[in-house]
Design an enzyme around this catalytic site. Structure first.
Site, mmCIF file in Angstrom:
data_model
loop_
_atom_site.group_PDB
_atom_site.id
_atom_site.type_symbol
_atom_site.label_atom_id
_atom_site.label_comp_id
_atom_site.label_asym_id
_atom_site.label_seq_id
_atom_site.Cartn_x
_atom_site.Cartn_y
_atom_site.Cartn_z
ATOM 1 N N LYS A 151 -19.415 -24.322 44.633
ATOM 2 C CA LYS A 151 -19.912 -24.008 43.286
ATOM 3 C C LYS A 151 -18.946 -23.138 42.486
ATOM 4 C CE LYS A 151 -24.027 -26.044 43.529
ATOM 5 N NZ LYS A 151 -24.306 -27.265 42.726
ATOM 6 N N GLU A 195 -29.130 -22.148 35.927
ATOM 7 C CA GLU A 195 -30.261 -22.445 36.796
ATOM 8 C C GLU A 195 -29.735 -22.424 38.224
ATOM 9 O OE1 GLU A 195 -28.376 -24.744 35.465
ATOM 10 O OE2 GLU A 195 -27.797 -25.687 37.350
ATOM 11 N N SER A 244 -19.861 -28.692 51.897
ATOM 12 C CA SER A 244 -19.917 -28.069 50.566
ATOM 13 C C SER A 244 -20.238 -26.583 50.603
ATOM 14 C CB SER A 244 -20.936 -28.797 49.706
ATOM 15 O OG SER A 244 -22.185 -28.833 50.359
#
Lengths: 259, 385
Positions: free
Chosen positions: B90, B112, B370
């Site tokens: 991210k 969010e 990830s």
């Protein structure tokens, strides 16, 4: 064939009056259609019927709650339209909902379902000018007036295109934000109305953040009238019933008529 | 094929677009212009690369899993996004968007978050750049991921509870969009996945392209000039998957996206429009959006980024659901064999490789790991004890 929104609103304006369009959440309470009739009888020029959607991103807490309650009670687009069909309300109606309900149904089928239920117009607040093409073609073909929103954030060059493509009326968004009652009318409301009035002959109504008769009168100094949503829906949520909704619409009508 | 610029309309085949309230249209167009300008500016790219290297710790390595490979009979390589600062991929997107927001003169960020990974990354960038930050998180997720909530608060971010609807990621997106509608002049919406209105799906992909570009080069060295047979990643909104796919879409590598069984939007393949774009979407017979149900808060989302719908519809990538039970097993499998605790999201990708081991026998599979699983340890403790 139902009367067109634009005809009804132009008639009110032509007689020197201001247009009043209350919003009622379809399916909220078993007697919601009686509230629609009461609003019409109390002097509404047209009624917006909210068709509940699971993710109403343009709506504040009041209309969200109304949506959630109606959906929990099993309300569907079909059940709302079935109730409207032949309800003989006396004024034109416009459905306000979100694009996915129309898209999922199929634009052509959704538009013809509206027309067949006697609904004159449709407002899809998450469908801006850039995406309107396929829906507008279907709505035009079915004779449904697509009302577009114009927001305070729009640059000047955008507004004529919105006014051109909007049918029924042009919905000026009164503030930068979502639906809901505010203690004061935002400065942007009259500015929005003036910017739109300067470039279109279509009726210009301001909604979002218009929550009291005084605020309605204030913005109608410039606009051709108002859309009032959350204040009405709050009355419905509070159990005001047809009488309560009718009384509230009367207050707005009286205030607008005695300017 | 290549992954191209979706143009000013933001179309990926029949998917994408800008389905937002009129109030937000100018902001989306401004962002499109600003991103195009920045992405073409070598100065912006250099600054972002510096941050990715010196701050986030890129490039992330590719790790060959010798033990797991032996156990499965499949040669498994991991792209280690779990080793980035803040613990997942991210940060790539967030550093890009925060830098862009600063360049646009915005002083605040709103985001969010589902599992909290994107929220923590955004809060981190906000701290680094001295920006105010608000993160919306579903009430259910706040309970599931309380450590990440506290992390965000430590970083100076205000965490707001999304109490509507299913009280998970979908509703956090609704609340963040509603908030953005009212503060659009000063605030940048730092959307956390390759979804939403244009330019987000494209911009977020471009910010994560670094995963695929690095992995392509690393595989080239590791595999003697070749590419893996299969590239696999978990898919919620699909940002880590689109990032790694972008490095291999023009090769012969098969691309596989792994969805949670309770949120398998692409597998069910019903198009819909919500949160700004047309894409596959879980919905009922009327078009009401359904609630996803997954063990992993980060994949608990009923939609998917529009480019994944496009890749699926043209057959370039395939998408497969795995169950929560398979995920729990995969989580333990990787931990036990390699000493790497994956995020529950990333464990979805491992779960498919494990299930498909016969089909994959003898092949080389690159898995995008990830994120790391520290955030999920409490939840796993509840499940396993």
């Amino acid at each position: 064939m139902s009367e067109s929104l634009e005809t009804a609103l132009r008639a009110r304006r032509g007689s020197g009056g201001k247009c009043l369009v209350p919003y009622i959440t379809g399916g909220l309470g078993d007697d919601w259609i009686e509230m629609v009739r009461a609003a019409a009888a109390a002097g509404a020029d047209a009624i917006e019927i909210g068709v509940p959607f699971s993710d109403p991103v343009m709506d504040g807490p009041t209309i969200q709650l109304a949506n959630d309650r109606a959906l929990a009670a099993g309300v569907t687009p079909q059940s709302v339209l079935d109730t409207l069909r032949g309800a003989d309300i006396g004024v034109p109606t416009a459905v306000m909902t979100y694009v996915n309900l129309a898209f999922h149904n199929g634009y052509r089928r959704f538009a013809s379902n509206l027309a067949e239920a006697g609904v004159s117009g449709c407002i899809l607040p998450d469908m801006p000018l850039e995406e309107i093409g396929p829906w507008a073609a279907a709505a035009d073909a079915a004779g449904v007036e697509t009302v577009l929103l114009a927001a305070p954030t729009a640059p000047d060059e955008r507004l004529p295109r919105i006014c051109e493509r909007s049918h029924g009326f042009v919905y000026g968004v009164g503030l930068v934000g979502i639906t809901g009652v505010r203690s004061e009318l935002a400065h942007s409301a009259k500015v929005m109305a003036a910017r739109l009035k300067a470039i279109t002959d279509k009726p210009v109504l301001v909604g979002v953040g218009v929550g009291s008769p005084a605020q309605a009168v204030e913005v109608s100094e410039v606009s051709d009238g108002v859309v009032i949503g959350s204040v009405i829906v709050q009355r419905m949520l509070d159990g005001g019933g047809p009488e309560g909704v009718g009384d509230l619409v009367s207050e707005f009508r009286t205030a607008l008529d005695s300017r | 094929m290549t992954m191209t610029d979706p143009g000013p309309e933001g179309r990926f085949g029949e998917f994408g677009g800008t389905f937002v309230p009129e109030t937000l249209v100018p902001a989306c167009r401004e962002l499109d212009g600003a991103f195009r300008d920045a992405w073409a500016d070598p100065g912006f790219r250099a600054e972002l690369n510096r941050l990715l290297t010196d701050y986030a710790g890129r490039p992330s390595p590719v790790t060959e899993c010798f033990n797991l490979s032996q156990e499965l009979g499949v040669r498994v390589l991991l792209k280690r996004e779990d080793l980035n600062h803040t613990g997942s991929h991210k940060i790539n997107n967030v550093l890009g968007q925060a830098l862009l927001a600063k360049r646009m003169g915005k002083t605040r960020l709103v985001a969010e978050t589902g599992a909290g990974q994107h929220g923590v990354a955004t809060a981190t960038a906000a701290a680094l750049f001295g920006m105010d930050c608000i993160v919306y998180m579903g009430e259910v997720d706040i309970v599931r991921q309380e450590l990440n909530v506290f992390r965000m608060k430590l970083l100076g971010t205000e965490v707001r509870t999304a109490r509507s609807g299913s009280r998970t990621l979908k509703d956090a997106v609704n609340e963040a969009m509603r908030y953005w509608v009212s503060v659009v002049d000063t605030t940048h919406y730092c959307l956390g996945s390759a979804m939403g209105p244009h330019p987000y799906p494209w911009m977020v992909r471009e910010f994560h392209r670094v995963i695929g570009d690095e992995a392509r080069e690393q595989c080239r060295k590791l595999l003697g000039g070749g590419v893996p047979d299969v590239v696999v990643a978990c898919v919620g909104g699909g940002s880590n998957a689109i990032g790694i796919f972008s490095g291999f879409v023009d090769t012969d590598a098969e691309l596989v996206g792994v969805e949670p069984a309770g949120g398998a939007a692409v597998t069910r393949a019903v198009p819909g429009i919500v949160h700004g774009s047309k894409s596959y979407l879980l919905q009922d017979e009327w078009g009401q959006v359904l609630e996803a149900e997954s063990i992993s808060a980060g994949l608990d989302y009923p939609g998917v980024g529009p480019e994944h719908s496009h890749l699926a519809s043209i057959g370039r990538a395939r998408y497969i659901p795995v169950t929560d039970a398979e995920v729990v097993e995969a989580f333990q499998l990787l931990t036990r064999t390699e000493g790497i605790i994956p995020a529950l999201e990333s464990a979805h990708a491992i779960a498919w490789v494990s299930r498909a081991r016969d089909e994959l026998a003898g092949k080389t599979v690159l898995v995008n790991l990830s994120g790391r699983g520290d955030k999920d340890v409490t939840q796993m403790m509840d499940i396993l004890t």
